[in-house]
Design a protein around this motif. Structure first.
Motif, PDB file in Angstrom:
ATOM      1  N   SER A 186       0.872  -1.171   0.000  1.00 40.59           N
ATOM      2  CA  SER A 186       0.000   0.000   0.000  1.00 40.59           C
ATOM      3  C   SER A 186       0.906   1.217   0.000  1.00 40.59           C
ATOM      4  CB  SER A 186      -0.934  -0.008   1.213  1.00 40.59           C
ATOM      5  OG  SER A 186      -0.189   0.024   2.401  1.00 40.59           O
ATOM      6  N   ALA A 187       0.399   2.315  -0.505  1.00 45.07           N
ATOM      7  CA  ALA A 187       1.203   3.534  -0.577  1.00 45.07           C
ATOM      8  C   ALA A 187       0.287   4.743  -0.610  1.00 45.07           C
ATOM      9  CB  ALA A 187       2.094   3.522  -1.812  1.00 45.07           C
ATOM     10  N   LYS A 188       0.814   5.843  -0.132  1.00 52.16           N
ATOM     11  CA  LYS A 188       0.063   7.098  -0.165  1.00 52.16           C
ATOM     12  C   LYS A 188      -0.072   7.600  -1.604  1.00 52.16           C
ATOM     13  CE  LYS A 188      -0.136  11.595   2.021  1.00 52.16           C
ATOM     14  NZ  LYS A 188       0.416  12.434   3.067  1.00 52.16           N
ATOM     15  N   GLU A 200       5.589   6.783   0.743  1.00 55.73           N
ATOM     16  CA  GLU A 200       5.139   6.187   2.006  1.00 55.73           C
ATOM     17  C   GLU A 200       4.589   4.772   1.804  1.00 55.73           C
ATOM     18  OE1 GLU A 200       2.688   8.756   4.418  1.00 55.73           O
ATOM     19  OE2 GLU A 200       3.818  10.528   3.768  1.00 55.73           O
ATOM     20  N   PRO A 201       5.427   3.880   1.235  1.00 54.78           N
ATOM     21  CA  PRO A 201       4.955   2.513   1.015  1.00 54.78           C
ATOM     22  C   PRO A 201       4.943   1.687   2.300  1.00 54.78           C
ATOM     23  CG  PRO A 201       7.247   2.671   0.426  1.00 54.78           C
ATOM     24  CD  PRO A 201       6.799   4.071   0.784  1.00 54.78           C
ATOM     25  N   VAL A 202       4.044   0.704   2.330  1.00 52.91           N
ATOM     26  CA  VAL A 202       4.005  -0.327   3.366  1.00 52.91           C
ATOM     27  C   VAL A 202       3.966  -1.645   2.608  1.00 52.91           C
ATOM     28  CG1 VAL A 202       2.724  -1.330   5.287  1.00 52.91           C
ATOM     29  CG2 VAL A 202       2.765   1.154   4.970  1.00 52.91           C
ATOM     30  N   GLN A 225       6.792  -6.629   7.890  1.00 55.09           N
ATOM     31  CA  GLN A 225       6.181  -5.429   7.327  1.00 55.09           C
ATOM     32  C   GLN A 225       7.283  -4.401   7.150  1.00 55.09           C
ATOM     33  OE1 GLN A 225       2.394  -3.618   8.710  1.00 55.09           O
ATOM     34  NE2 GLN A 225       3.728  -1.932   9.330  1.00 55.09           N
ATOM     35  N   THR A 232       8.311  -0.524   5.959  1.00 57.52           N
ATOM     36  CA  THR A 232       7.841   0.826   5.678  1.00 57.52           C
ATOM     37  C   THR A 232       9.036   1.699   5.315  1.00 57.52           C
ATOM     38  OG1 THR A 232       7.991   1.477   7.997  1.00 57.52           O
ATOM     39  CG2 THR A 232       5.857   0.642   7.238  1.00 57.52           C
ATOM     40  N   GLU A 248       9.977   5.980   3.397  1.00 58.57           N
ATOM     41  CA  GLU A 248       9.429   7.210   2.821  1.00 58.57           C
ATOM     42  C   GLU A 248       9.204   7.054   1.321  1.00 58.57           C
ATOM     43  OE1 GLU A 248      11.602  10.747   3.759  1.00 58.57           O
ATOM     44  OE2 GLU A 248      11.625  10.302   5.900  1.00 58.57           O
ATOM     45  N   LEU A 292      13.812   0.317  -1.289  1.00 56.16           N
ATOM     46  CA  LEU A 292      13.167   1.203  -0.329  1.00 56.16           C
ATOM     47  C   LEU A 292      14.202   2.190   0.182  1.00 56.16           C
ATOM     48  CD1 LEU A 292      11.913  -1.992   0.540  1.00 56.16           C
ATOM     49  CD2 LEU A 292      10.177  -0.286   0.997  1.00 56.16           C
ATOM     50  N   SER A 321      12.670  -5.601  15.080  1.00 58.21           N
ATOM     51  CA  SER A 321      12.714  -4.562  14.050  1.00 58.21           C
ATOM     52  C   SER A 321      14.133  -4.352  13.554  1.00 58.21           C
ATOM     53  CB  SER A 321      12.130  -3.241  14.554  1.00 58.21           C
ATOM     54  OG  SER A 321      13.006  -2.621  15.445  1.00 58.21           O
TER      55      SER A 321
END
Length: 186
Positions: A63-65, A80-82, A95, A97, A99, A112, A129
């Motif tokens: 998903s991305a903005k 802003e990808p996830v 997951q 994330t 910018e 990324l 993480s």
């Protein structure tokens, strides 16, 4: 009319003609399109996508903005990808994330950039993480690489290093150099 009045009228007439020519040139220049600048073939906001492998299992979800796709280079840019990765027909374990992200579909790899965070989905996972500024994943092999500084946080430990090799199918992560760590037993 005397010569002075005639000279003033001729001067203003010449100024008006020159002004008109400049305006025509300016209008023509505004219409010129720079063909060297590639324009996206399509753009999407609030994008959600799922990719399946040949066996019908989910390979990844993103998903991305914002997204822009360029067909001439077969590249897609994300803001802003996830990204959820599904190694070897399994459940999503990571997951990711960032910018920015770039998907090169010919090579089937995603890069990324900027504040990349890889989080474990399972809270029981020892490694919780991983943070870096850039990482590239091959979506066919699920192998990721980075040459940037890396911070790994887990249950009771913190490891830092420079460079990364990650095989998500084998569930192995290797820091390439300058590795330092602290461990705090529970």
């Amino acid at each position: 009319m005397n010569r002075t009045t005639l000279a003033i009228c001729a001067f203003f007439g010449l100024a008006l003609v020159l002004y008109w020519q400049v305006q025509i040139k300016r209008s023509e220049m505004a219409l010129v399109v720079d063909t060297r600048i590639e324009r996206p073939d399509f753009v999407a906001d609030e994008l959600h996508t799922t990719e399946f492998n040949k066996q019908g299992f989910v390979d990844s979800k993103m998903s991305a903005k914002h997204m822009e796709h360029f067909s001439t280079s077969n590249t897609t840019l994300f803001t802003e990808p996830v990204l959820l990765l599904y190694p070897q027909n399994g459940e999503a374990k990571w997951q990711i994330t960032a910018e920015k992200a770039t998907l090169e579909q010919n090579a089937n790899q995603v890069s990324l950039h900027n504040d990349v965070i890889i989080d474990a989905i399972d809270i029981e996972e020892p490694l919780q993480s991983l943070e870096t500024q850039q990482v590239t994943f091959n979506l066919d092999t699920m192998i990721g690489r980075s040459e940037e500084p890396v911070i790994i946080k887990g249950n009771g430990f913190l490891i830092t290093g420079l460079g990364l090799f990650a095989d998500l199918n084998a569930e192995e992560i290797t820091l390439l150099s300058q590795v330092e760590g602290t461990y705090e037993p529970h």
